[in-house]
Scaffold this motif. Structure first.
Motif, short mmCIF file in Angstrom:
data_model
loop_
_atom_site.label_atom_id
_atom_site.label_comp_id
_atom_site.label_asym_id
_atom_site.label_seq_id
_atom_site.Cartn_x
_atom_site.Cartn_y
_atom_site.Cartn_z
N MET A 13 0.84 -1.21 0.00
CA MET A 13 0.00 0.00 0.00
C MET A 13 0.88 1.26 0.00
N ARG A 14 1.95 1.24 0.80
CA ARG A 14 2.87 2.40 0.79
C ARG A 14 3.44 2.61 -0.61
N GLN A 15 3.79 1.51 -1.26
CA GLN A 15 4.35 1.61 -2.61
C GLN A 15 3.31 2.14 -3.60
N MET A 16 2.08 1.67 -3.49
CA MET A 16 1.02 2.14 -4.38
C MET A 16 0.77 3.64 -4.18
N ILE A 17 0.70 4.06 -2.92
CA ILE A 17 0.48 5.48 -2.63
C ILE A 17 1.67 6.30 -3.13
N ARG A 18 2.88 5.80 -2.89
CA ARG A 18 4.09 6.49 -3.35
C ARG A 18 4.04 6.72 -4.87
N GLU A 19 3.67 5.68 -5.61
CA GLU A 19 3.62 5.79 -7.07
C GLU A 19 2.60 6.83 -7.52
N ILE A 20 1.43 6.86 -6.86
CA ILE A 20 0.41 7.87 -7.20
C ILE A 20 0.95 9.27 -6.92
N LEU A 21 1.55 9.44 -5.74
CA LEU A 21 2.05 10.76 -5.35
C LEU A 21 3.16 11.23 -6.27
N GLU A 22 4.12 10.35 -6.55
CA GLU A 22 5.24 10.73 -7.40
C GLU A 22 4.79 11.01 -8.83
N SER A 23 3.76 10.32 -9.30
CA SER A 23 3.25 10.59 -10.65
C SER A 23 2.60 11.97 -10.72
N GLU A 24 2.18 12.49 -9.56
CA GLU A 24 1.60 13.84 -9.47
C GLU A 24 2.66 14.91 -9.20
N GLY A 25 3.92 14.47 -9.10
CA GLY A 25 5.00 15.43 -8.89
C GLY A 25 5.35 15.69 -7.44
N HIS A 26 4.75 14.94 -6.52
CA HIS A 26 5.04 15.12 -5.09
C HIS A 26 6.28 14.31 -4.70
N GLU A 27 6.87 14.68 -3.56
CA GLU A 27 8.02 13.96 -3.04
C GLU A 27 7.63 13.24 -1.76
#
Length: 123
Positions: A13-27
């Motif tokens: 779940m952390r990985q899935m959330i990370r991928e969504i966030l990073e695809s939006e340009g977040h760190e």
């Protein structure tokens, strides 16, 4: 974009959330696998936003929200809950969470919720 702490006891779940966030340009500045670690990582990194699972070991997400809000009353925290956890979501919102997203995630809905919470904080 925003600096974000991701707290969830499930690494996938952390990985899935990370991928969504990073695809939006977040760190993603840190990850936590339980509520105690979430509060510690918040102290260390002072992120712009936290995504917080409700059900986690050692310290629940709701307790972690209370701990973070004690450190920073303006903290922006988005709860992540499974379907059927409405009572817990309400408790989390009363504890100081800004909003919530429901698992299973739809990436567009996650991005829209985070944008809304981040914009509220900058208004």
């Amino acid at each position: 974009m925003a600096r974000i702490l991701v707290a969830d006891d499930a690494s996938f779940m952390r990985q899935m959330i990370r991928e969504i966030l990073e695809s939006e340009g977040h760190e993603v500045v840190a990850e936590a696998s339980d509520g105690i670690q979430a509060v510690e990582e918040f102290k260390k990194h002072h992120p712009d936003l936290v995504t917080m699972d409700i059900v986690m070991p050692r310290r629940s997400g709701i307790d972690a929200v209370r701990g973070i809000v004690q450190l920073d009353a303006t903290a922006r925290i988005v709860m992540c809950s499974a379907l059927g956890q409405e009572t817990l979501v309400n408790e989390a919102l009363q504890a100081g969470a800004s909003d919530f997203i429901v698992k299973p995630f739809k990436p567009d809905a996650v991005a829209a919720t985070l944008r809304r919470v981040l914009e509220k904080g900058n208004a």
